[in-house]
Design a protein around this motif. Structure first.
Motif, short mmCIF file in Angstrom:
data_model
loop_
_atom_site.label_atom_id
_atom_site.label_comp_id
_atom_site.label_asym_id
_atom_site.label_seq_id
_atom_site.Cartn_x
_atom_site.Cartn_y
_atom_site.Cartn_z
N THR A 42 28.94 -39.85 -9.47
CA THR A 42 28.61 -40.88 -10.46
C THR A 42 27.13 -40.90 -10.81
O THR A 42 26.73 -41.61 -11.74
CB THR A 42 29.00 -42.28 -9.94
N ALA A 43 26.30 -40.14 -10.09
CA ALA A 43 24.86 -40.11 -10.37
C ALA A 43 24.60 -39.33 -11.66
O ALA A 43 25.21 -38.28 -11.88
CB ALA A 43 24.10 -39.48 -9.20
N ASN A 44 23.69 -39.83 -12.50
CA ASN A 44 23.40 -39.12 -13.74
C ASN A 44 22.53 -37.89 -13.48
O ASN A 44 22.03 -37.68 -12.36
CB ASN A 44 22.76 -40.05 -14.78
N ALA A 45 22.35 -37.08 -14.51
CA ALA A 45 21.64 -35.80 -14.35
C ALA A 45 20.20 -36.00 -13.89
O ALA A 45 19.70 -35.25 -13.05
CB ALA A 45 21.68 -35.03 -15.67
N ALA A 46 19.52 -37.02 -14.44
CA ALA A 46 18.12 -37.25 -14.07
C ALA A 46 17.99 -37.58 -12.59
O ALA A 46 17.07 -37.09 -11.90
CB ALA A 46 17.55 -38.38 -14.92
N THR A 47 18.92 -38.39 -12.07
CA THR A 47 18.90 -38.76 -10.66
C THR A 47 19.17 -37.54 -9.77
O THR A 47 18.50 -37.32 -8.76
CB THR A 47 19.95 -39.85 -10.38
#
Length: 242
Positions: A42-47
């Motif tokens: 569920t973490a976005n690409a930036a994270t």
């Protein structure tokens, strides 16, 4: 051992920055430090990108355990830096025992139905046991199993609007498994069943396989609404084939 993210939240960029800074601090006890990160898909690409360097070159004695229900939403650059461990799904019996321990007030029938629909994922079984959107999935899955060709676009649109898209496919597959069990004179699992609507045993087996294929396609970011509508047409075709 440090756990991320906080309960009920997704891993954030702030969490990633905290992990990076915490990883260089020596542990107060022992010689190793373990970071357990749940729901990494569920973490976005930036994270995810913020953690690339520390995953590739962790400080001495630092280990990471990333938990994810699938890899389709995880960056290839992250996957290339980790060792992948495939954990098999739980059996229906194991899931039922888990539900019995955690929700002793629930009935055996409720636990059985929730376990059967969950696809071997206890968290999905828990959510279905609580009703809500998972009950909505069952209602739509029953309609999908009975609808005529002219209704395919509307059913696909409603499926795309669901919050639990992957769970809908698992529930839909359970509906066909139940139809097959009834046809073969075996015990059904679901409290509500769909009409056979022209299906034979062979076409029901084919429908179950087709939904499994669709589950994989959706994980690879296929257009969900289109995938459901095509799936409905393919299942309808199997009825005439057999």
């Amino acid at each position: 051992c440090k756990m991320y993210p906080r309960e009920g939240e997704k891993l954030s960029a702030e969490d990633a920055a905290d992990i990076v800074s915490e990883s260089v601090i020596r542990p107060l006890e022992g010689e190793k430090k373990l970071f357990v990160i749940d729901g990494f898909q569920t973490a976005n690409a930036a994270t995810q990108n913020k953690l690339l360097k520390v995953l590739e070159e962790p400080p001495q004695g630092v280990c990471f355990l990333l938990g994810a229900t699938g890899v389709h939403a995880i960056l290839p650059t992250v996957l290339s830096r980790v060792t992948r461990l495939e954990i098999p799904r739980f059996s229906q019996e194991q899931t039922e025992r888990f539900l019995a321990r955690k929700y002793p007030e629930s009935s055996p029938a409720q636990r059985r139905e929730s376990a059967a629909i969950s696809g071997g994922v206890p968290s999905v079984a828990e959510e279905f046991l609580g009703g809500g959107e998972y009950a909505e999935c069952l209602a739509l899955a029953l309609r999908a199993a009975e609808c005529e060709r002219g209704e395919f676009p509307e059913v696909a649109l409603k499926a795309a609007a669901l919050g639990a898209k992957e769970s809908f496919l698992a529930v839909w597959k359970a509906v066909y498994r139940d139809m097959l069990a009834r046809l073969l004179g075996q015990d059904a699992v679901l409290s509500r069943g769909a009409k056979r609507n022209g299906h034979t045993a062979a076409s029901l087996v084919a429908a179950i396989d087709l939904i499994s294929e669709a589950e994989n396609e959706v994980k690879l970011n296929a257009n969900y609404r289109q995938a459901v509508e095509i799936l409905l047409a393919r299942i309808e075709k199997e009825k005439t084939r057999w």
